[in-house]
Design an enzyme around this catalytic site. Structure first.
Site, mmCIF file in Angstrom:
data_model
loop_
_atom_site.group_PDB
_atom_site.id
_atom_site.type_symbol
_atom_site.label_atom_id
_atom_site.label_comp_id
_atom_site.label_asym_id
_atom_site.label_seq_id
_atom_site.Cartn_x
_atom_site.Cartn_y
_atom_site.Cartn_z
ATOM 1 N N PHE A 38 20.146 -13.266 -30.473
ATOM 2 C CA PHE A 38 18.985 -13.513 -29.609
ATOM 3 C C PHE A 38 17.824 -13.940 -30.489
ATOM 4 O O PHE A 38 17.441 -13.219 -31.406
ATOM 5 C CB PHE A 38 18.586 -12.268 -28.804
ATOM 6 C CG PHE A 38 17.405 -12.543 -27.887
ATOM 7 C CD1 PHE A 38 17.610 -13.047 -26.605
ATOM 8 C CD2 PHE A 38 16.102 -12.343 -28.323
ATOM 9 C CE1 PHE A 38 16.525 -13.345 -25.768
ATOM 10 C CE2 PHE A 38 15.016 -12.638 -27.490
ATOM 11 C CZ PHE A 38 15.230 -13.131 -26.210
ATOM 12 N N ASP A 91 16.044 -12.886 -39.214
ATOM 13 C CA ASP A 91 15.203 -12.642 -38.045
ATOM 14 C C ASP A 91 15.045 -11.123 -37.891
ATOM 15 O O ASP A 91 15.922 -10.438 -37.380
ATOM 16 C CB ASP A 91 15.830 -13.274 -36.795
ATOM 17 C CG ASP A 91 14.943 -13.098 -35.559
ATOM 18 O OD1 ASP A 91 13.987 -12.298 -35.625
ATOM 19 O OD2 ASP A 91 15.213 -13.755 -34.531
ATOM 20 N N LYS A 150 7.213 -8.385 -32.871
ATOM 21 C CA LYS A 150 7.266 -7.098 -32.175
ATOM 22 C C LYS A 150 6.411 -5.966 -32.776
ATOM 23 O O LYS A 150 5.283 -5.779 -32.359
ATOM 24 C CB LYS A 150 8.724 -6.676 -32.002
ATOM 25 C CG LYS A 150 9.438 -7.610 -30.986
ATOM 26 C CD LYS A 150 10.752 -7.061 -30.493
ATOM 27 C CE LYS A 150 11.252 -7.804 -29.267
ATOM 28 N NZ LYS A 150 12.171 -8.916 -29.490
HETATM 29 C C1 LIG Z 1 12.376 -10.339 -29.180
HETATM 30 C C2 LIG Z 1 13.050 -11.182 -30.168
HETATM 31 C C3 LIG Z 1 12.709 -12.533 -30.360
HETATM 32 C C4 LIG Z 1 11.701 -13.244 -29.489
HETATM 33 O O1 LIG Z 1 10.437 -12.700 -29.549
HETATM 34 P P1 LIG Z 1 9.368 -13.031 -28.411
HETATM 35 O O2 LIG Z 1 8.101 -12.412 -28.922
HETATM 36 O O3 LIG Z 1 9.861 -12.435 -27.148
HETATM 37 O O4 LIG Z 1 9.276 -14.517 -28.338
HETATM 38 C C5 LIG Z 1 13.333 -13.227 -31.383
HETATM 39 N N1 LIG Z 1 14.251 -12.634 -32.172
HETATM 40 C C6 LIG Z 1 14.600 -11.356 -32.008
HETATM 41 C C7 LIG Z 1 15.612 -10.750 -32.930
HETATM 42 C C8 LIG Z 1 14.040 -10.585 -30.997
HETATM 43 O O5 LIG Z 1 14.425 -9.310 -30.812
#
Ligand SMILES: *Cc1c(COP(=O)(O)O)cnc(C)c1O
Length: 448
Positions: A161, A264, A293
């Site tokens: 994701f 990521d 986050k």
């Molecule tokens: C939540 C998330 C995203 C996207 O972040 P947003 O702030 O919702 O755009 C990308 N990569 C990972 C691993 C995530 O958990």
């Protein structure tokens, strides 16, 4: 006490308290307005309207107090309305709220960059650029990698994701709900298997890496690959911890082939796993790290940090954005980073992980529908399966979630097959609330 007089933060009474059925009458009334005014594609997990939050609780407008095992999807690691964050934000808001860093820079942004350059793995010269959301950080990491390498192909993994914008939803593995009806997708993105020990038939980390690498070499050849992007622990995909050796083998291969390794860490970063970053556990040094986050105590901020020669490659003006690195969000980030350090939250994440793992493992011993307990630190999950076949059981997962929500616990699912319950409490949750939250989940399991 009316909803508007409740103040959040750690002083909020730390208890689970149900004063009405869920949703209560005030939540119900406001949710009807949501239905009338807000796009229906913007969903919600709990049918409540929040009034205040702090420590390990979220209070709704009816006065119900929930145990928070979600932290707004791994965002409020330092707790909601963390006092350091509140003070920093108030101070900053009173001085200035926006100049656009790319028009008239300010010190907070530079200080956040300095901190991120220092805490991310790798003892080389780094630079940082700030953005607003996780997806935006991922987009920019890809732009930087393509520009710096002069290559175009980007490889992502099964169960990944990476966001919901056009490029990042294409990197995201799961069709529904993220991609369905939203094409066409960006070209030159490729997907290969990752490492999923519970469902991999015993593949070791190096074997799983060999499988991924062979696929890349066969499909496109290493020399056309600009970057691979991987979550060191896959978040939405199901809190999948790759088998030991998987990430190091990928790292070694990317280094040998001039491919940018993007970690990521948007969900797994900032103390969550009991280290600054999940990839620290594997001693792997990425070229670029994407973060968001939990970076700023709930304010929108994201970052790409990495090797100076990559970060500096794009032309001036090619990277930026109106709001990126907003001064209020930067002030919040500096306060949040201070809280992780000064309030012992990395150690706290380790402790929360021990409590969760031991309670959940003992549940698993008596309930074979818990196929696996996995994760690191305060990023722990259980995968729920059919007791005979080990097939994913999304319906059981939904029933347990519903039980938790009706009984005052904020609980989230994840997983490609919708059968994983993830535990993501704020690192400021106290032990009794954490224990009580786990007990409610256990009750939900036994009654489902
Ligand atoms: C939540 C998330 C995203 C996207 O972040 P947003 O702030 O919702 O755009 C990308 N990569 C990972 C691993 C995530 O958990």
């Amino acid at each position: 006490m009316t909803a508007s007089t409740i103040v959040g933060g750690p002083d909020l009474v730390q208890e689970r308290r149900l004063t009405t059925e869920i949703p209560g009458p005030r939540s119900r009334e406001i949710l009807a307005r949501k239905h009338a005014e807000v796009a229906h594609s913007v969903g919600h997990t709990l049918p409540i309207i929040v009034a205040a939050a702090g420590g390990g609780t979220v209070v709704d407008v009816d006065g119900n107090s929930f145990i928070d095992l979600g932290s707004g999807i791994a965002v409020t690691g330092v707790g909601n309305a963390n006092p350091r964050v509140v003070k920093a934000v108030v101070d900053q808001v009173q001085r200035f709220t926006h100049t656009a860093f790319t028009v008239a820079p300010y010190e907070g942004y530079i200080e956040v960059a300095r901190k991120l350059n220092a805490i991310t793995p790798g003892n080389f010269t780094k630079r940082t650029a700030l953005f607003n959301s996780g997806a935006e950080a991922v987009e920019n990491a890809v732009k930087i990698a393509r520009n710096a390498t002069g290559r175009q192909a980007v490889v992502a993994f099964d169960h990944a994701f990476h966001g919901r914008t056009n490029l990042t939803m294409a990197l995201t593995a799961k069709n529904a709900p993220y991609k369905q009806g939203f094409g066409p997708f960006v070209p030159e993105l490729y997907r290969v298997p990752a490492s999923y020990p519970y469902r991999d038939g015993g593949l070791s980390g190096p074997e799983a890496a060999r499988r991924s690498i062979e696929k890349i070499e066969n499909q496109l050849g290493a020399k056309s690959v600009a970057a691979i992007i991987i979550e060191p622990i896959q978040g939405e995909g199901g809190f999948i911890v790759p088998a030991p050796g998987f990430l190091p083998a990928l790292r070694e291969w990317t280094a040998r082939n001039g491919i940018v390794f993007i970690a990521d860490e948007i969900q797994s970063g900032f103390a969550r796993t009991g280290a600054w970053f999940a990839i620290d556990h594997e001693r792997v040094i990425p070229d670029l790290v994407t973060m968001a986050k939990a970076i700023a105590g709930g304010l929108p901020l994201s970052a790409v940090t990495g090797r100076a020669e990559l970060m500096d490659a794009p032309q001036v003006g090619g990277i930026g954005g109106t709001y990126g690195g907003n001064p209020v969000a930067c002030a919040a980030a500096l306060a949040a980073l201070e809280s992780y350090e000064e309030d012992g939250l990395i150690e706290r994440a380790c402790h929360i992980g021990e409590v969760l793992k031991s309670r959940l493992e003992s549940l698993r011993a008596s309930d074979p529908r818990i196929g696996e307990v996995r994760g690191r630190g305060a990023m722990i999950a259980i995968e729920l399966v059919d007791r005979q076949t080990n097939e994913p059981d999304a319906e059981l997962t939904a029933r347990v979630l519903k039980y938790a929500h009706n009984n005052g616990v904020i609980l989230l699912a994840c997983g490609t097959y919708g059968n994983v319950i993830r535990f993501l409490p704020p690192l400021t949750i106290c032990d009794p609330l954490l224990e009580e939250g786990i007990s409610i989940v256990a009750e939900g399991l036994s009654q489902s």
